[in-house]
Design an enzyme around this catalytic site. Sequence first.
Site, PDB file in Angstrom:
ATOM      1  N   SER A  63      -9.512   1.891   3.055  1.00  0.00           N
ATOM      2  CA  SER A  63      -8.720   2.641   2.099  1.00  0.00           C
ATOM      3  C   SER A  63      -7.727   1.789   1.323  1.00  0.00           C
ATOM      4  O   SER A  63      -7.112   2.256   0.361  1.00  0.00           O
ATOM      5  CB  SER A  63      -7.958   3.747   2.828  1.00  0.00           C
ATOM      6  OG  SER A  63      -7.064   3.221   3.789  1.00  0.00           O
ATOM      7  N   GLY A  71      -6.676   1.545  10.087  1.00  0.00           N
ATOM      8  CA  GLY A  71      -6.933   2.441  11.210  1.00  0.00           C
ATOM      9  C   GLY A  71      -8.420   2.620  11.454  1.00  0.00           C
ATOM     10  O   GLY A  71      -8.838   3.117  12.498  1.00  0.00           O
ATOM     11  N   GLY A  72      -9.223   2.208  10.461  1.00  0.00           N
ATOM     12  CA  GLY A  72     -10.672   2.280  10.571  1.00  0.00           C
ATOM     13  C   GLY A  72     -11.317   1.281   9.630  1.00  0.00           C
ATOM     14  O   GLY A  72     -12.234   1.598   8.880  1.00  0.00           O
ATOM     15  N   GLY A  73     -10.790   0.043   9.658  1.00  0.00           N
ATOM     16  CA  GLY A  73     -11.327  -1.012   8.794  1.00  0.00           C
ATOM     17  C   GLY A  73     -10.669  -1.098   7.438  1.00  0.00           C
ATOM     18  O   GLY A  73     -11.134  -1.835   6.563  1.00  0.00           O
ATOM     19  N   SER A  74      -9.559  -0.392   7.220  1.00  0.00           N
ATOM     20  CA  SER A  74      -9.008  -0.228   5.870  1.00  0.00           C
ATOM     21  C   SER A  74      -8.377  -1.470   5.276  1.00  0.00           C
ATOM     22  O   SER A  74      -8.084  -1.499   4.086  1.00  0.00           O
ATOM     23  CB  SER A  74      -7.992   0.920   5.863  1.00  0.00           C
ATOM     24  OG  SER A  74      -8.637   2.151   6.070  1.00  0.00           O
ATOM     25  N   LYS A 134       0.837  -1.202   0.000  1.00  0.00           N
ATOM     26  CA  LYS A 134       0.000   0.000   0.000  1.00  0.00           C
ATOM     27  C   LYS A 134       0.875   1.257   0.000  1.00  0.00           C
ATOM     28  O   LYS A 134       1.951   1.279   0.604  1.00  0.00           O
ATOM     29  CB  LYS A 134      -0.922  -0.025   1.228  1.00  0.00           C
ATOM     30  CG  LYS A 134      -1.989   1.064   1.245  1.00  0.00           C
ATOM     31  CD  LYS A 134      -2.859   0.917   2.489  1.00  0.00           C
ATOM     32  CE  LYS A 134      -3.929   1.993   2.573  1.00  0.00           C
ATOM     33  NZ  LYS A 134      -4.735   1.870   3.813  1.00  0.00           N
TER      34      LYS A 134
END
Length: 606
Positions: A280, A301-304, A204
């Site tokens: 993301s 960090g939030g489901g990425s 990534k």
Amino acid sequence: MVKKLEMLPAKDVDLSSVKYEHEVVKAPHLTGFVFRFFVRILELPLIGPAIMTHLKKDNKIDQLLRHTVIPEGPMFKPEYPPRETEPGVVVLDEDGSPASRVESALKCLPQYDPSKSWEDSSLPFRYWKIRDYAHAYRSGKVTPSMVAERIISVIEENCRIKPPAPLLISFAAAEVRKQAAASTQRFEAGNPLSILDGIFIAIKDDIDLYPHPSKGASTWMHEVRTVKEDAICVSRLRSCGVIFVGKANMHEFGMGTTGNNPNYGTTRNPHAPDRYTGGSSSGPAAIVASGICSAALGTDGGGSVRIPSSLCGVVGLKSNYGRTSMQGSLCDSGTVEIIGPIASSVEDIMLVYAAILGASPENRISLRPSPPCLPALSLDDSDILGSLRIGKYTAWFNDVHSTEVSDKCEDALNLLTKAHGCEIIEIVIPELHEMRTAHVVSIGSECLSSLNADCEDGKGVKSTYDTRTSMVLFRSFTAADYIAAQRIRRRIMHYHMEIFKKVDIIVTPTTGMTAPKIPPSALQSGETDMQTTAYLMRFIIAGNLLGLPAISVPVGYDKSGLPIGLQVIGRPWAEATILRIASAVERLCGESKKRPLQYHDVLRSN
């Protein structure tokens, strides 16, 4: 004057009185010119803050953060009680070489004969495993250089698509050929470095992979930050012989859940090119789902990692916070983010995870992690699976955009209980809205801290409108808001630790919907769609705010053929348990895999 509210101490909350409340996000869905105009208004003095105050009031954010007395003290990063060793596991040497850990992981896997899969072309569709690649290389059927040429051809073809929909945003064919040639020579000499030698992996774009720049899929980050070496996790994979194909596309700076990126083009879902991959980590999930790479590294960090894995029909692991080093990533100083693997199977996840794990010296001191373990899947684990207690909050579990999602996940649980006798226990998780608010304040404040100096120096206007909208929200949070969010974090941690006294894991759908359609008007300027974001993030916040390990594993498809994922959330440091359950679910649900519309067999290209 606003009336003050007071929360009971978390330990005194009567869970029997907790009623589930469906989350309704009040915010406009905007694309195109209207979105661009809205962002410019939002960034104006006086007018912008007034609009943001109104939106936060409508969504009860300020009421919680500024008008509520929260009795708990703040928890600025996850804190965990001591825990017992998981049963039926192999302990990995965190201080040993990555290759030795991968060898230990290989011994944990169930027996498998790659030659049968290679010879029998009548088998239903399935992804090639890392063990299939190793067999093909060692038997001389193909070489890493041969596979590299096929991958280069696919990537170059992908780069010619109009409108752009790149899997990678930094790619150098000569670099791929150089790595593949070195791997080929090692196999010819009979000295591969590990089972991962010659395995193609994408990274990534917010993780350093030398000599590629790390842009975070922006147009400017590489101008202010130079990559001088690999990130720690990348260097560990490189020592195992991994071949890196390049830097994978993503939602700019990770500030979104769809994968939309007007800077380079939006990666398409391999199962339905008119739909988002999820974000993301959009490029990592899509490049694995399309068969080009065996695995990829994303950040979560939030489901990425979990969201795009679910939407693309692959496996995504979010390890415990602090389990892997974040050094060499754009998000290396936060309290909610990890670097995690995406792969087409649980066993490939285990092999890559074994290579990259290893806490930083700072986190070993502050978090005191338990030793990393993997489930011994090579042994009969029926008794262990049968003894597991599975927590399910039914009202939350069923709060999805389409009942196809919850029904398919329910089917997977029924198969699990029928096959292994696992016990399903009804649980209640209080204050889910409060948890989501605490998470957005935490991750938002950390993003702002990381980017603010460059944004104030004039780079902010070069960001996408999506990112600029998020930055306006993040700037509206005060220091007092941040402290309130950390008080809530402690409350939510208390609830979960109490739940884990009664159950071993918590299960949910990974996302509340399957892959959403891409509005054509969103390709050029992006979009803001908080209702879709709410459905995509509905079940994933505990893994980040509390740092708990979680994994998404495919369990089937909706009527449109779009993948559905089941999420398994574990106790602190209990990666082995969630990997064991995910493997069992995969065995029960994996026979009906569908070949994605955009799939490339780069191992046996005929």
